[in-house]
Motif scaffolding. Structure first.
Motif: not given
Length: 85
Positions: A65-79
């Motif tokens: 879950e930590e990895w997935l939350i981190g990946a989502k945050a990176r995607l949101d930042a990139a968007r």
């Protein structure tokens, strides 16, 4: 929790040892979690082994879950950066 050195709880690269959950990649944690669930579903473990596996599984699920939350945050930042341009 000494039972965590059983073959079901070890990784192929380090027989007899259990890596710290916080050192695992998403894929490593996911794959080990799948193995833990499989062992628990078979029901052949003792109560002590089952509890140790359950605790390890909970830690692995949290790591995923930590990895997935981190990946989502990176995607949101990139968007956000892309839309700001």
């Amino acid at each position: 929790m000494d039972d965590m050195t059983s073959p079901a709880a070890t990784t192929p690269n380090t027989p007899g040892t259990v890596p710290a959950v916080d050192s695992l990649s998403y894929e490593q944690a996911r794959d080990e979690l799948i193995r833990v669930v499989s062992v628990l579903e078979q029901g052949a473990s003792t109560l002590e082994e089952s509890l140790a596996l359950w605790e390890r599984g909970e830690a692995l699920a949290t790591r995923c879950e930590e990895w997935l939350i981190g990946a989502k945050a990176r995607l949101d930042a990139a968007r956000g950066a892309a839309s700001a341009e």
